[in-house]
Design a protein around this motif. Structure first.
Motif, mmCIF file in Angstrom:
data_model
loop_
_atom_site.group_PDB
_atom_site.id
_atom_site.type_symbol
_atom_site.label_atom_id
_atom_site.label_comp_id
_atom_site.label_asym_id
_atom_site.label_seq_id
_atom_site.Cartn_x
_atom_site.Cartn_y
_atom_site.Cartn_z
ATOM 1 N N MET A 159 0.858 -1.187 0.000
ATOM 2 C CA MET A 159 0.000 0.000 0.000
ATOM 3 C C MET A 159 0.895 1.238 0.000
ATOM 4 N N SER A 160 0.614 2.126 -0.905
ATOM 5 C CA SER A 160 1.522 3.260 -1.064
ATOM 6 C C SER A 160 1.015 4.538 -0.418
ATOM 7 N N SER A 161 -0.281 4.677 -0.264
ATOM 8 C CA SER A 161 -0.818 5.940 0.216
ATOM 9 C C SER A 161 -1.345 5.806 1.641
ATOM 10 N N PRO A 162 -1.403 6.910 2.399
ATOM 11 C CA PRO A 162 -1.966 6.866 3.755
ATOM 12 C C PRO A 162 -3.427 6.420 3.722
ATOM 13 N N ARG A 163 -3.886 5.853 4.831
ATOM 14 C CA ARG A 163 -5.233 5.303 4.904
ATOM 15 C C ARG A 163 -6.021 5.881 6.070
ATOM 16 N N ILE A 164 -7.344 5.919 5.883
ATOM 17 C CA ILE A 164 -8.273 6.150 6.994
ATOM 18 C C ILE A 164 -9.232 4.963 7.006
ATOM 19 N N TYR A 165 -9.949 4.812 8.113
ATOM 20 C CA TYR A 165 -10.789 3.637 8.276
ATOM 21 C C TYR A 165 -12.195 4.065 8.697
ATOM 22 N N VAL A 166 -13.177 3.377 8.136
ATOM 23 C CA VAL A 166 -14.576 3.663 8.468
ATOM 24 C C VAL A 166 -15.197 2.361 8.966
ATOM 25 N N LEU A 167 -15.729 2.400 10.196
ATOM 26 C CA LEU A 167 -16.271 1.202 10.829
ATOM 27 C C LEU A 167 -17.702 1.417 11.293
ATOM 28 N N GLY A 168 -18.392 0.322 11.525
ATOM 29 C CA GLY A 168 -19.723 0.407 12.117
ATOM 30 C C GLY A 168 -20.847 0.341 11.101
ATOM 31 N N GLN A 169 -21.887 1.125 11.346
ATOM 32 C CA GLN A 169 -23.128 1.055 10.572
ATOM 33 C C GLN A 169 -23.047 1.874 9.280
ATOM 34 N N VAL A 170 -22.129 1.442 8.405
ATOM 35 C CA VAL A 170 -22.020 2.046 7.078
ATOM 36 C C VAL A 170 -22.139 0.929 6.041
ATOM 37 N N THR A 171 -22.422 1.317 4.807
ATOM 38 C CA THR A 171 -22.648 0.317 3.760
ATOM 39 C C THR A 171 -21.373 -0.434 3.405
ATOM 40 N N ARG A 172 -20.253 0.284 3.294
ATOM 41 C CA ARG A 172 -18.986 -0.352 2.902
ATOM 42 C C ARG A 172 -17.881 0.084 3.847
ATOM 43 N N GLY A 173 -17.841 -0.526 5.015
ATOM 44 C CA GLY A 173 -16.765 -0.214 5.953
ATOM 45 C C GLY A 173 -15.441 -0.757 5.451
ATOM 46 N N GLY A 174 -14.347 -0.173 5.924
ATOM 47 C CA GLY A 174 -13.036 -0.665 5.526
ATOM 48 C C GLY A 174 -12.006 0.441 5.484
ATOM 49 N N ALA A 175 -10.878 0.137 4.838
ATOM 50 C CA ALA A 175 -9.776 1.086 4.704
ATOM 51 C C ALA A 175 -9.898 1.826 3.381
ATOM 52 N N TYR A 176 -9.631 3.136 3.410
ATOM 53 C CA TYR A 176 -9.728 3.960 2.207
ATOM 54 C C TYR A 176 -8.516 4.881 2.120
ATOM 55 N N PRO A 177 -8.077 5.179 0.899
ATOM 56 C CA PRO A 177 -6.946 6.116 0.755
ATOM 57 C C PRO A 177 -7.321 7.501 1.229
ATOM 58 N N LEU A 178 -6.399 8.136 1.919
ATOM 59 C CA LEU A 178 -6.618 9.491 2.407
ATOM 60 C C LEU A 178 -6.159 10.488 1.349
ATOM 61 N N VAL A 179 -7.095 11.236 0.819
ATOM 62 C CA VAL A 179 -6.758 12.276 -0.157
ATOM 63 C C VAL A 179 -6.580 13.598 0.579
ATOM 64 N N PRO A 180 -5.853 14.540 0.008
ATOM 65 C CA PRO A 180 -5.615 15.816 0.688
ATOM 66 C C PRO A 180 -6.914 16.508 1.082
ATOM 67 N N ASP A 181 -6.947 16.993 2.322
ATOM 68 C CA ASP A 181 -8.071 17.768 2.862
ATOM 69 C C ASP A 181 -9.376 16.966 2.943
ATOM 70 N N MET A 182 -9.290 15.657 3.018
ATOM 71 C CA MET A 182 -10.503 14.851 3.157
ATOM 72 C C MET A 182 -11.154 15.102 4.523
ATOM 73 N N THR A 183 -12.467 15.259 4.515
ATOM 74 C CA THR A 183 -13.215 15.494 5.745
ATOM 75 C C THR A 183 -13.991 14.231 6.138
ATOM 76 N N VAL A 184 -14.577 14.278 7.334
ATOM 77 C CA VAL A 184 -15.377 13.151 7.812
ATOM 78 C C VAL A 184 -16.554 12.907 6.878
ATOM 79 N N MET A 185 -17.224 13.957 6.459
ATOM 80 C CA MET A 185 -18.387 13.817 5.583
ATOM 81 C C MET A 185 -17.998 13.170 4.253
ATOM 82 N N GLN A 186 -16.862 13.547 3.713
ATOM 83 C CA GLN A 186 -16.408 12.958 2.451
ATOM 84 C C GLN A 186 -16.097 11.474 2.620
ATOM 85 N N ALA A 187 -15.465 11.128 3.745
ATOM 86 C CA ALA A 187 -15.144 9.721 3.997
ATOM 87 C C ALA A 187 -16.417 8.892 4.154
#
Length: 214
Positions: free
Chosen positions: A129-157
């Motif tokens: 994996m080459s890029s930094p990651r953030i993680y979304v867990l719990g009651q979402v449709t597609r939880g998991g690890a996602y690439p962190l893009v510049p200036d990404m906010t909670v709402m965007q994630a």
């Protein structure tokens, strides 16, 4: 004459014994070397290790993928994901990889290979994996690890994670962040943010942040 005959016999016997001993030593050497050949202790015999075991991992540009097509060594290879999100494989040319999970990409490759290979079997492993990651867990449709893009906010994630399940508590969302050896919690009330009342809760994310939707 008898002495010469005995001398010839004696020399022949010595030569025979020497030859037999040499052949026995050769067989022993072969036996001792054979396991080394069969076990294949070199680095090339080691299986490829996955950089992530998350089935929902979203492939990102500049990741490195190991693609194994069963019984097709000429197609199987390790390839980088280009900055345009695509990879190149023999017989298939360019394929979109970024944004897909390894399972989804494997299914896409199988579908494309059916035109030239009978019953293709494909395994895709994220080797790096080459890029930094953030993680979304719990009651979402597609939880998991996602690439962190510049200036990404909670709402965007949360949008990338496909939104919420019917059981999500939108008032109790929070971000967990490890910072200076301690864990920090940043609460967010989704309804307040989307209503424009408390936009400051929609913080910008940092590498390793985990969004939890209870």
């Amino acid at each position: 004459m008898k002495q010469r005959f005995y001398l010839i016999v004696a020399v022949s016997f010595v030569l025979f014994c020497s030859s037999a001993q040499a052949q026995g030593q050769t067989r022993n050497d072969i036996k001792s070397e054979s396991p080394k050949v069969l076990t294949g202790t070199g680095p090339g015999s080691q299986p490829t290790k996955s950089a992530t075991e998350d089935p929902n991992y979203s492939i990102a540009p500049e990741d490195v993928l190991t693609i194994d097509v069963w019984k097709e060594p000429e197609i199987s290879r390790t390839v980088p994901v280009r900055r345009d999100g695509k990879i190149s494989l023999p017989l298939l040319n360019d394929l979109q990889a970024a944004g897909l999970t390894p399972t989804q990409l494997g299914a896409e490759i199988v579908e494309k290979l059916r035109a030239t290979i009978v019953h293709p079997r494909v395994t895709v492993i994220v080797a790096q994996m080459s890029s930094p990651r953030i993680y979304v867990l719990g009651q979402v449709t597609r939880g998991g690890a996602y690439p962190l893009v510049p200036d990404m906010t909670v709402m965007q994630a949360l949008s990338i994670a496909g939104g919420f399940t019917p059981y999500a508590n939108l008032k109790k969302i929070y971000v967990m962040r490890a910072e200076n050896g301690t864990d920090k919690i940043f609460p967010m009330n989704y309804k307040e943010v989307i209503g424009g009342r408390k936009p400051e809760q929609n913080i910008r994310l940092k590498p390793g942040d985990t969004i939890v939707v209870p």
